[in-house]
Design an enzyme around this catalytic site. Structure first.
Site, mmCIF file in Angstrom:
data_model
loop_
_atom_site.group_PDB
_atom_site.id
_atom_site.type_symbol
_atom_site.label_atom_id
_atom_site.label_comp_id
_atom_site.label_asym_id
_atom_site.label_seq_id
_atom_site.Cartn_x
_atom_site.Cartn_y
_atom_site.Cartn_z
ATOM 1 N N ASP A 120 0.841 -1.193 0.000
ATOM 2 C CA ASP A 120 0.000 0.000 0.000
ATOM 3 C C ASP A 120 0.878 1.245 0.000
ATOM 4 O OD1 ASP A 120 -2.350 1.806 0.761
ATOM 5 O OD2 ASP A 120 -3.288 -0.172 0.827
ATOM 6 N N HIS A 125 -3.936 6.255 3.045
ATOM 7 C CA HIS A 125 -4.654 5.036 2.647
ATOM 8 C C HIS A 125 -4.098 3.785 3.314
ATOM 9 C CE1 HIS A 125 -5.852 1.741 -0.099
ATOM 10 N NE2 HIS A 125 -6.891 2.501 -0.403
ATOM 11 N N SER A 150 -23.957 15.577 20.809
ATOM 12 C CA SER A 150 -24.207 15.492 22.254
ATOM 13 C C SER A 150 -25.622 15.982 22.545
ATOM 14 C CB SER A 150 -23.199 16.339 23.038
ATOM 15 O OG SER A 150 -21.882 15.911 22.791
#
Length: 681
Positions: free
Chosen positions: A153, A188, A342
């Site tokens: 990767d 990534h 919240s």
């Protein structure tokens, strides 16, 4: 895979597409050079024939091999080849070549073949709910030290607290930088690694293998540009194997196959390495490579309602599915984005609150432009029961609304409509929840072309959205932040590491079993989703770690000792052949099928480029002469035939030579048969 990591203004196409053609050694140089991708130099793989002489001594053979290599490199130098790279154990080189050099190499008796060095890209869109879906949280990874996972990767941020304590080392490919420091805008690989092995500690997320037992090897082949060549992938795979990899994760892909790449993967799989790759993110039925080689497990993506993700490619090679929509994982330090809601002292972060993936057109290029901030106000609902947004006056309020329509692979991005309605009503923030059609958590693109709706906004799933409607009138806070160490991504790139992690986890309990037996166990025990039985969208279904382990507990070939068998019963011809214009003789392309027995209903994956498909007739002919027309001059002026056909050959013996007959019966428009595949159930 950032599934939509590049955006063209026309049509807002958010995918990277390669138009390179896969060819054989008999193709001419013009066909071979058919490669159209801006900013990517066209390279070729030159494969020389192996010279064998069993009568020579080891020492003389070594000397001869060295001499052959010198001769090969001298030839390439004489032909003005540029950027020559030797790779693999065979006599293969990657190089920049002109047309004259290609022609001379193809006619050289010492050259086995010349092929395009196919581009390979990162494959993702932009939580760990996935870990529970695949059953990883119910199995201990205490045995994982007997497995090595290799991740090919863009690198691995070793400074990340959720990754730094793992047993990890790595290798740099030329020009990509340090494997342990991915660089800017290159998260990534770190995201993929987090899904596999983020550490169970007091912060962040956890991976499938969270207790620092598994061995990781990282091969960095992608830099910030996010692409490389198939030769780079071949070298990376060889590096993984040299470092003891049992499982290799490839969250990457490209449009066309490579003989060199296919042969390398086949050899390593035959030698016991489990190869796992992303099926692709273009949302169509085209094959992506390396996932579509028979030696590789092709992974599709689903959401948290077990629905096939719209971007996930559907092919006969798709083998298994895993979570790939709105996946929260590690990214390069400081490059992430997070959000929270919240209400009455309760935080909803763990329920999944996704900051919008906002894109703005800046000087002709779509770029990420998040809106951070914390907004508190009265929760108000923007009604959508009429099929449109009716928000009223929301000045200073938090706008809660349902998504109308859904993002799909054809380029529809409706998320901005909800945010626009809230913005125009004066809201200070927007919460968009999923509709009944796609009720799961999503991470859609918010394409705000002209930067018109600068608003803090988030996505939540339908369950949470409906729950929040009961709190209308109460005070609520919406937070969206940047410079975080985690982020939500989408893509088959995100699904792939779930499968890689589970494969290593299950295998660690039964290291005596082979890669094929582990692969069979994963397929045999997958949870059937989508349509009944194996299908092209989700393969055999959602991977299940618990069931796969129990399958192998009974023996490496499962409870009934049959093993299951994961090899696709499919056969392919990748010879690129021009279709003659206005010629009823046309072309005939052959596939030799070794499968025996009744052919039954076969499927045919067809890839033809043509500028007027109404000119074309395509028929499939069995070894014993039965013929079924697949395409009969339909489609008029439409371009290209890239689709899956069904043909009933029940009662016909499958073994033998199958033929695809293609002819063009009108003048002017022309085309090419790029490849085709026949699949037996």
């Amino acid at each position: 895979m950032n599934r939509k990591n590049k955006i063209s203004v026309a049509g807002i196409t958010l995918s990277v597409i390669t138009i390179a053609l896969s060819v054989s050694a008999s193709a001419n140089a013009n066909e071979l050079a058919s490669f159209s991708k801006p900013n990517i130099p066209v390279k070729y793989i030159v494969k020389f024939k192996e010279q064998q002489d069993n009568t020579r001594s080891l020492r003389s053979a070594s000397t001869a091999f060295s001499g052959e290599r010198v001769a090969q490199e001298t030839l390439l130098d004489r032909l003005s080849a540029k950027q020559v790279e030797k790779f693999g154990s065979a006599s293969a080189y990657s190089a920049l070549l002109d047309t004259k050099a290609i022609n001379q190499l193809q006619s050289n008796p010492e050259v086995e073949y010349v092929e395009v060095d196919q581009p390979r890209y990162l494959l993702s869109q932009s939580l760990p709910w996935g870990q529970t879906f695949v059953g990883a949280t119910q199995l201990s990874d205490s045995n994982a030290g007997n497995r090595t996972v290799c991740i090919i990767d863009s690198g691995y941020d070793l400074a990340h607290n959720d990754l730094s304590g793992n047993q990890v080392d790595g290798t740099n490919d030329s020009g990509t930088g340090n494997w342990s420091s991915p660089g800017n805008h290159n998260a990534h690989g770190t995201h993929v690694a987090g899904t596999i092995a983020a550490i169970s500690n007091t912060e962040g997320v956890v991976g499938v293998l969270p207790n620092q037992n598994a061995n990781l090897h990282i091969v960095k082949v992608f830099n910030e540009s996010g692409w490389g060549y198939s030769s780079s992938l071949v070298k990376a795979i060889d590096t993984c194997v040299a470092n003891g990899a049992n499982v290799i994760n490839m969250s990457l892909g490209g449009d066309n196959s490579s003989r060199t790449e296919e042969n390398t993967l086949k050899d390593h799989y035959s030698n016991g390495v489990l190869l796992i790759a992303a099926a692709g993110n273009d949302g169509n039925t085209a094959h992506s490579y390396p996932a579509s080689y028979d030696s590789v497990v092709s992974v599709a993506a689903i959401d948290n309602q077990k629905h096939h993700a719209d971007f996930s490619q559907a092919t006969n090679q798709v083998e298994i599915s895993a979570p790939g929509e709105a996946i929260l994982s590690t990214v390069t330090l400081g490059e992430g984005r997070l959000a929270d809601i919240s209400l009455a002292g309760q935080r909803y972060f763990d329920r999944g609150v996704v900051p919008h993936n906002r894109l703005v057109n800046i000087n002709g290029s779509y770029e990420s432009s998040p809106v951070p901030g914390s907004k508190t106000g009265e929760l108000a609902r923007c009604d959508t029961s009429s099929g449109s947004f009716n928000c009223g006056d929301m000045t200073g309020k938090i706008c809660l609304t349902e998504r109308i329509g859904n993002q799909d692979s054809s380029g529809v991005y409706p998320e901005v409509d909800a945010v626009k309605a809230c913005y125009n009503a004066g809201a200070s923030a927007a919460i968009v929840y999923s509709n009944a059609e796609l009720a799961g958590l999503q991470n859609p693109f918010l394409v705000d072309t002209n930067d018109s709706y600068n608003l803090v906004s988030v996505s939540v799933d339908r369950d949470l959205g409906l729950e929040l409607t009961n709190a209308v009138g109460q005070t609520i806070t919406v937070d969206s932040s940047v410079n975080e160490d985690y982020e939500y991504y989408n893509g088959t790139s995100m699904a792939t590491p779930h499968v890689t992690g589970v494969a290593a986890l299950v295998w660690s309990y039964h290291p005596q079993c082979s890669a094929k037996q582990v692969r069979d166990a994963l397929n045999a025990t997958a949870e059937d989703i989508d349509v009944v039985g194996r299908d092209n969208r989700t393969g055999n279904g959602l991977i299940n770690a618990i069931a796969a382990k129990e399958y192998l507990d009974a023996g490496c070939n499962g409870p009934d000792g049959s093993g299951g068998g994961s090899e696709a019963s499919s056969f392919e011809n990748t010879q690129v052949t021009a279709i003659p214009d206005n010629n009823l003789s046309g072309i005939t392309s052959d596939i030799n099928v070794t499968r025996q027995g009744d052919a039954g209903v076969v499927t045919v994956d067809l890839n033809i480029t043509h500028t007027y498909i109404g000119d074309l007739n395509v028929a499939l002919i069995s070894p014993t002469g039965q013929s079924v027309v697949l395409h009969n001059n339909s489609g008029r002026s439409s371009n290209d035939i890239i689709k899956l056909f069904e043909a009933d050959f029940t009662g016909v013996e499958s073994e033998g030579t199958w033929q695809l007959k293609v002819y063009d019966d009108s003048r002017r428009d022309t085309g090419t048969l790029n490849n085709w595949r026949i699949n037996f159930k």
